[in-house]
Enzyme design. Sequence first.
Site, PDB file in Angstrom:
ATOM      1  N   ASP A 109       0.870  -1.164   0.000  1.00 14.95           N
ATOM      2  CA  ASP A 109       0.000   0.000   0.000  1.00 14.95           C
ATOM      3  C   ASP A 109       0.914   1.222   0.000  1.00 14.95           C
ATOM      4  OD1 ASP A 109      -2.363   1.562   0.354  1.00 14.95           O
ATOM      5  OD2 ASP A 109      -1.936   1.654   2.499  1.00 14.95           O
TER       6      ASP A 109
ATOM      7  N   ASP B  49      -1.721  -0.974   5.812  1.00 12.68           N
ATOM      8  CA  ASP B  49      -2.142  -0.512   7.134  1.00 12.68           C
ATOM      9  C   ASP B  49      -3.660  -0.522   7.309  1.00 12.68           C
ATOM     10  OD1 ASP B  49      -2.456   1.672   5.278  1.00 12.68           O
ATOM     11  OD2 ASP B  49      -2.741   2.989   7.004  1.00 12.68           O
TER      12      ASP B  49
ATOM     13  N   ASP C  41      -0.093   5.158   1.131  1.00 12.21           N
ATOM     14  CA  ASP C  41      -0.325   6.032   2.285  1.00 12.21           C
ATOM     15  C   ASP C  41      -0.483   5.208   3.565  1.00 12.21           C
ATOM     16  OD1 ASP C  41      -1.173   8.897   0.973  1.00 12.21           O
ATOM     17  OD2 ASP C  41      -1.806   7.220  -0.263  1.00 12.21           O
TER      18      ASP C  41
END
Length: 214
Positions: A10, A164, A12
């Site tokens: 991922d 996240d 961000d």
Amino acid sequence: MKTINYLLFDLDGTLVDSVPDLALSLNLLRGELDRPPLTENQVAQMVGDGASVLVKRAIGEEFYQPAHLDRFMQLYDQHLLDNTICYPGIQDLLNHHPANKMGIVTNKPYQLSMKLLEGLKLTRHFKVIIGGDSFAHKKPHSLPVLKALEALSADPQQTVMIGDHHTDIRAGRDAGTATCFCAYGMGNTDGLTTDFYAAQATDLLPLFPGSHLD
């Protein structure tokens, strides 16, 4: 599980801390709409499901109009790299793995993702970069992960999806990869379990050591 040879990330909250610039851009939009600013913590809890969902959460879905998304994209494009940086240890991690073994699968729009990665001089580390608007579906759908695996000619059982947010976990799991949750980021697991866990970004290199390339 086989040895992990391929890494999918991922963006961000996993590779880069972009909360300050996202918050700045959203608050500029809110200011234009005569609304009070959000805190960075509030913004962090809104990220992970793509730009349109982020803007809807930031100004209220009942108030949202497509023009608000367009304006946010203009503002964010202007402030994309004001404060955004890699998390500690990420550059070292990337230096330990060849580009043909790594990719990015983000829900951030592709053009903004590329501008951010180019600004931070990270594009050279990745063979494939997939944005939230690259295909008909974005995470948590497995399609973008499957497309990344295809581009890398990677065996899912030798690949880990690192992120996240529960969208990363679901997308990786449904595509057949291992998963790693980054607790230092902005999202949450939504109660899902993962194969690997990184409390800090510096935990990723010990988990996935690779071999140093410099």
